[in-house]
Design an enzyme around this catalytic site. Structure first.
Site, PDB file in Angstrom:
ATOM      1  N   HIS A 164      10.374  -4.435  31.517  1.00  0.00           N
ATOM      2  CA  HIS A 164       9.604  -3.867  32.636  1.00  0.00           C
ATOM      3  C   HIS A 164      10.344  -2.787  33.410  1.00  0.00           C
ATOM      4  O   HIS A 164       9.797  -2.227  34.355  1.00  0.00           O
ATOM      5  CB  HIS A 164       9.173  -4.981  33.605  1.00  0.00           C
TER       6      HIS A 164
HETATM    7  C1  UD1 Z   1       9.990  -5.233  40.885  1.00  0.00           C
HETATM    8  C2  UD1 Z   1      11.436  -4.990  41.354  1.00  0.00           C
HETATM    9  C3  UD1 Z   1      12.370  -5.228  40.173  1.00  0.00           C
HETATM   10  C4  UD1 Z   1      12.157  -6.579  39.557  1.00  0.00           C
HETATM   11  C5  UD1 Z   1      10.685  -6.726  39.183  1.00  0.00           C
HETATM   12  C6  UD1 Z   1      10.381  -8.076  38.592  1.00  0.00           C
HETATM   13  C7  UD1 Z   1      11.840  -3.295  43.123  1.00  0.00           C
HETATM   14  C8  UD1 Z   1      12.388  -1.947  43.374  1.00  0.00           C
HETATM   15  N1  UD1 Z   1      11.645  -3.620  41.816  1.00  0.00           N
HETATM   16  O1  UD1 Z   1       9.680  -4.267  39.885  1.00  0.00           O
HETATM   17  O2  UD1 Z   1      13.716  -5.141  40.649  1.00  0.00           O
HETATM   18  O3  UD1 Z   1      12.963  -6.712  38.410  1.00  0.00           O
HETATM   19  O4  UD1 Z   1       9.902  -6.535  40.377  1.00  0.00           O
HETATM   20  O5  UD1 Z   1       9.066  -8.125  38.141  1.00  0.00           O
HETATM   21  O6  UD1 Z   1      11.596  -4.020  44.069  1.00  0.00           O
HETATM   22  N2  UD1 Z   1       1.686  -5.081  39.546  1.00  0.00           N
HETATM   23  C9  UD1 Z   1       0.564  -5.816  39.333  1.00  0.00           C
HETATM   24  N3  UD1 Z   1       0.510  -7.082  39.851  1.00  0.00           N
HETATM   25  C10 UD1 Z   1       1.528  -7.637  40.553  1.00  0.00           C
HETATM   26  C11 UD1 Z   1       2.670  -6.862  40.776  1.00  0.00           C
HETATM   27  C12 UD1 Z   1       2.734  -5.598  40.259  1.00  0.00           C
HETATM   28  O7  UD1 Z   1      -0.383  -5.372  38.702  1.00  0.00           O
HETATM   29  O8  UD1 Z   1       1.392  -8.804  40.985  1.00  0.00           O
HETATM   30  C13 UD1 Z   1       1.776  -3.733  38.941  1.00  0.00           C
HETATM   31  C14 UD1 Z   1       1.321  -2.631  39.850  1.00  0.00           C
HETATM   32  O9  UD1 Z   1       0.717  -1.658  39.097  1.00  0.00           O
HETATM   33  C15 UD1 Z   1       2.611  -2.102  40.422  1.00  0.00           C
HETATM   34  C16 UD1 Z   1       3.555  -2.266  39.242  1.00  0.00           C
HETATM   35  O10 UD1 Z   1       3.120  -3.471  38.601  1.00  0.00           O
HETATM   36  O11 UD1 Z   1       2.514  -0.808  40.875  1.00  0.00           O
HETATM   37  C17 UD1 Z   1       4.997  -2.383  39.572  1.00  0.00           C
HETATM   38  O12 UD1 Z   1       5.218  -3.424  40.532  1.00  0.00           O
HETATM   39  P1  UD1 Z   1       6.414  -3.302  41.588  1.00  0.00           P
HETATM   40  O13 UD1 Z   1       6.489  -4.560  42.374  1.00  0.00           O
HETATM   41  O14 UD1 Z   1       6.349  -2.018  42.357  1.00  0.00           O
HETATM   42  O15 UD1 Z   1       7.680  -3.161  40.670  1.00  0.00           O
HETATM   43  P2  UD1 Z   1       8.175  -4.023  39.441  1.00  0.00           P
HETATM   44  O16 UD1 Z   1       8.212  -3.156  38.255  1.00  0.00           O
HETATM   45  O17 UD1 Z   1       7.447  -5.318  39.348  1.00  0.00           O
END
Ligand code: UD1
Length: 366
Positions: free
Chosen positions: A208
């Site tokens: 991811h």
């Molecule tokens: C975040 C953390 C990362 C961690 C990861 C674990 C930061 C900078 N990054 O990255 O360190 O390893 O979590 O998963 O804080 N989304 C969904 N549903 C959810 C959550 C996210 O659809 O419940 C999608 C959305 O499109 C979102 C994208 O995933 O924009 C990324 O989510 P985000 O929390 O911004 O970053 P992660 O890649 O999950």
């Protein structure tokens, strides 16, 4: 009056770090422990089901911030957590964990309001400032009152940055407490059978990191490599929402999902996921926590990253950094049973939450 302690939970990897501490503190008669969920992760399988697995209650406060840019997440968490502290409940002590955006955001809010803040999992450094997590680690450690580290390399990083020795306390790795808390359930779960996998003869994949999944060229090469790997060993890939979105946007979803030996599944909750891990032949990942869990469980871990903030998993454990180009040869090494066996690092013993509880007691009571 009981002392009030806030634990910040934001994203999936935080939940396994706060759960053992919540349970340990909840047994103490001198404190009240409240969970603040910032809402960075919100899908049921990224949040609620993991809370349930870890026997956590509903969060006491939910900030509901959702997805967005780094500035959006950091800024909104600061505004919303500050409101909680000023208008609803001022804690006597705050614990932030890991390296996600709210880790840095909440420590900034509390420290400016003169609330003591502890960072659990302090001192980890990848040395790579292109990773948002590295910035969060540096910011958080710079301002926290006490720094709880999982390993000697973390102590050393902090001392090299000039942190006074008395601020650093090695408490061990709390992720192992979650595993031990749920070991019986994990062993009874039998996830491999549910997915039709042969115990000891499959690989688990999680990817991811933005550096692996955001850009087409890299993601396409990874998809090709995983398809090739699946001709040697069956793979199960728990697809993070960021990765799923990117695979779909870049037109790679159909290609990867039509490969027989490569099973794609939604993100899996903690117990079923660890049930997959304990019986796997190998893991291919870019996660931080999984590098540690595989070291603890002595399972070969191929980490698709240029660096790691958890070097002890390489020097003492079963982890190795691999590239897209070297992935196949490393899989071959595991399949030929030529992977190095590891040892458990000191204080990765399932008793970190107890040590942390004593540390908080020292701050607030003794
Ligand atoms: C975040 C953390 C990362 C961690 C990861 C674990 C930061 C900078 N990054 O990255 O360190 O390893 O979590 O998963 O804080 N989304 C969904 N549903 C959810 C959550 C996210 O659809 O419940 C999608 C959305 O499109 C979102 C994208 O995933 O924009 C990324 O989510 P985000 O929390 O911004 O970053 P992660 O890649 O999950």
């Amino acid at each position: 009056m009981k002392k009030i302690i806030h634990l910040i939970a934001a994203a999936r990897p935080n939940f396994m770090k706060i759960a053992p501490l919540y349970h340990a503190l909840n047994k103490e008669d001198w404190c009240t422990v409240h969970i603040i969920h910032t809402g960075q992760h919100y899908d049921a399988n990224m949040s609620d089901s993991i809370f349930a697995d870890l026997m956590l209650p509903q969060p006491h406060f939910h900030l509901g911030i959702g997805s967005g840019s780094h500035a959006y997440q950091t800024g909104t968490v600061m505004l919303e957590y500050e409101k909680i502290v000023l208008e609803k409940e001022r804690p006597d002590f705050l614990v932030v964990v890991g390296d996600v955006n709210p880790t840095a955001a909440c420590s900034m809010v509390a420290t400016k309001l003169h609330i003591p803040v502890a960072h659990l999992e302090a001192g980890l450094r990848s040395g790579d400032r292109r990773m948002p997590e590295e910035i969060n680690r540096l910011v958080t450690d710079a301002i926290c009152d006490t720094l709880w580290t999982p390993s000697p390399d973390a102590d050393e990083n902090l001392m090299n940055e000039g942190h006074p020795e008395q601020r650093i306390v090695r408490v061990g790795n709390i992720m192992m407490d979650s595993f031990e808390l749920l070991r019986d359930k994990i062993e009874a779960e039998k996830s491999p059978e549910k997915y039709g996998l042969e115990v000891g003869n499959y690989g688990v994949v999680t990817l991811h990191r933005p550096s692996n999944v955001d850009e087409f060229e890299t993601l396409k090469k990874l998809v090709d490599q995983l398809i090739q790997a699946s001709t040697k060993i069956q793979l199960i890939f728990a697809v993070h929402p960021r990765t799923r979105n990117s695979l779909q946007e870049h037109g790679l979803w159909d290609r990867i999902s039509s490969t027989d030996q490569l099973i794609l599944v939604e993100p899996v909750s903690y117990t079923p996921f660890m049930s997959l891990v304990i019986s796997a032949k190998l893991i291919i990942t870019d996660s931080g926590g999984i590098q540690e869990e595989t070291t603890y469980l002595n399972i070969p871990c191929l980490t698709l990253r240029e660096n790691t903030e958890r070097p002890i998993t390489i020097t003492e454990g079963t982890n190795k950094l691999v590239t897209i180009e070297s992935l196949q040869e490393n899989i071959d090494l595991v399949l030929a049973d030529k992977w190095r066996s590891g040892t458990k690092p000191d204080l990765w013993d399932g008793r970190t939450a107890g040590r942390v509880t004593q540390e908080i007691r020292k701050w607030l009571i003794d």
